[in-house]
Design an enzyme around this catalytic site. Structure first.
Site, PDB file in Angstrom:
ATOM      1  N   ASN A 282       0.801  -1.231   0.000  1.00  0.00           N
ATOM      2  CA  ASN A 282       0.000   0.000   0.000  1.00  0.00           C
ATOM      3  C   ASN A 282       0.829   1.275   0.000  1.00  0.00           C
ATOM      4  O   ASN A 282       0.283   2.364  -0.081  1.00  0.00           O
ATOM      5  CB  ASN A 282      -0.952   0.003   1.198  1.00  0.00           C
TER       6      ASN A 282
ATOM      7  N   LYS B 129       3.919   4.018  -1.273  1.00  0.00           N
ATOM      8  CA  LYS B 129       4.353   4.635  -2.527  1.00  0.00           C
ATOM      9  C   LYS B 129       5.658   3.997  -2.993  1.00  0.00           C
ATOM     10  O   LYS B 129       6.431   3.507  -2.192  1.00  0.00           O
ATOM     11  CB  LYS B 129       4.584   6.138  -2.312  1.00  0.00           C
TER      12      LYS B 129
ATOM     13  N   LYS C 268       6.102   1.794  -5.931  1.00  0.00           N
ATOM     14  CA  LYS C 268       6.112   0.564  -6.730  1.00  0.00           C
ATOM     15  C   LYS C 268       6.485   0.857  -8.187  1.00  0.00           C
ATOM     16  O   LYS C 268       7.400   0.233  -8.730  1.00  0.00           O
ATOM     17  CB  LYS C 268       4.750  -0.122  -6.635  1.00  0.00           C
ATOM     18  N   THR C 269       5.803   1.798  -8.794  1.00  0.00           N
ATOM     19  CA  THR C 269       6.103   2.158 -10.181  1.00  0.00           C
ATOM     20  C   THR C 269       7.491   2.761 -10.280  1.00  0.00           C
ATOM     21  O   THR C 269       8.261   2.437 -11.193  1.00  0.00           O
ATOM     22  CB  THR C 269       5.038   3.137 -10.718  1.00  0.00           C
ATOM     23  N   THR C 270       7.836   3.620  -9.340  1.00  0.00           N
ATOM     24  CA  THR C 270       9.146   4.261  -9.358  1.00  0.00           C
ATOM     25  C   THR C 270      10.260   3.219  -9.246  1.00  0.00           C
ATOM     26  O   THR C 270      11.290   3.328  -9.921  1.00  0.00           O
ATOM     27  CB  THR C 270       9.241   5.304  -8.233  1.00  0.00           C
TER      28      THR C 270
ATOM     29  N   ARG D  32      18.168   0.884 -14.988  1.00  0.00           N
ATOM     30  CA  ARG D  32      19.361   0.058 -14.740  1.00  0.00           C
ATOM     31  C   ARG D  32      19.592  -0.898 -15.915  1.00  0.00           C
ATOM     32  O   ARG D  32      20.713  -1.037 -16.408  1.00  0.00           O
ATOM     33  CB  ARG D  32      19.202  -0.728 -13.449  1.00  0.00           C
TER      34      ARG D  32
ATOM     35  N   PHE E 167      -7.949   5.274 -13.890  1.00  0.00           N
ATOM     36  CA  PHE E 167      -8.275   4.469 -12.716  1.00  0.00           C
ATOM     37  C   PHE E 167      -9.654   3.853 -12.900  1.00  0.00           C
ATOM     38  O   PHE E 167     -10.652   4.550 -13.035  1.00  0.00           O
ATOM     39  CB  PHE E 167      -8.223   5.325 -11.451  1.00  0.00           C
TER      40      PHE E 167
ATOM     41  N   TRP F  62     -11.777   2.454 -11.036  1.00  0.00           N
ATOM     42  CA  TRP F  62     -12.823   2.758 -10.061  1.00  0.00           C
ATOM     43  C   TRP F  62     -13.432   4.139 -10.289  1.00  0.00           C
ATOM     44  O   TRP F  62     -14.415   4.481  -9.680  1.00  0.00           O
ATOM     45  CB  TRP F  62     -12.287   2.632  -8.631  1.00  0.00           C
TER      46      TRP F  62
ATOM     47  N   GLU G 137       1.183  -1.806 -12.566  1.00  0.00           N
ATOM     48  CA  GLU G 137      -0.201  -1.809 -12.075  1.00  0.00           C
ATOM     49  C   GLU G 137      -0.956  -3.064 -12.524  1.00  0.00           C
ATOM     50  O   GLU G 137      -2.182  -3.080 -12.589  1.00  0.00           O
ATOM     51  CB  GLU G 137      -0.963  -0.549 -12.522  1.00  0.00           C
TER      52      GLU G 137
END
Length: 179
Positions: free
Chosen positions: A18, A20, A22-24, A32, A74, A76, A111
């Protein structure tokens, strides 16, 4: 432990939780890999055509990092679940094709966990593709609540957990920090 050449293989890596980042983190993996001359495909599900810094930065890598937005925003918030499911399945078809194309050394499905979580793609098919992916392909999945099956198949799972966030003190998302 010294790694022998026969132990080198493509890894399945998952960034979930949950918090911040993940994408970064996945973008860091792409950068890399590109730095070592690897061809990277970054497929982004769900987020849609949002303009944010990471996407703009990846464009500067030219053909080394190929980036595609596959979602309509998104889910939702969309109000059109049938359209969201169609986009998810079209994106999954593109991902499967890329996975077995032998064109890339690393593929990032950003995602992606949401597609399984919301039942937008076949869980069984995803697991089968992941199990049967090319042996030298590095595959990165991101998103909250990665399934038990995905976690068990993965070679690396990193869970981002929020400890403190500026939003809790009324600070909204800022350009260059969160998007």
């Amino acid at each position: 432990m010294q790694i022998k050449s026969d132990q080198s293989r493509g890894l399945l890596m998952v960034f979930t939780g949950n918090g911040k980042g993940k994408t970064t983190s996945a973008i860091g993996m792409a950068v890399r890999a590109a730095g070592h001359g690897m061809k990277v495909l970054f497929l982004q599900f769900i987020k849609g055509s949002w303009q944010y810094g990471e996407m703009e930065s990846l464009k500067k890598f030219g053909d080394t990092i190929e980036f595609h937005v596959l979602g309509g925003g998104f889910t939702w918030e969309s109000g059109d679940p049938d359209h969201d499911i169609k986009l998810a399945n079209d994106g999954w078809e593109k991902a499967k094709s890329a996975i077995f194309s032998n064109r890339y050394q690393m593929i990032i499905l950003d995602e992606f966990t949401y597609l399984m979580l919301f039942g937008m793609v076949s869980r069984e098919e995803v697991v089968s593709v992941l199990k049967n992916r090319p042996v030298n392909l590095h595959l990165v999945l991101t998103g909250r609540m990665a399934s038990r099956e995905i976690r068990e198949l993965a070679d690396l799972v990193t869970e981002m957990n929020p400890v403190k966030h500026p939003f809790e003190n009324g600070v909204l998302a800022q350009k260059g920090v969160e998007f």
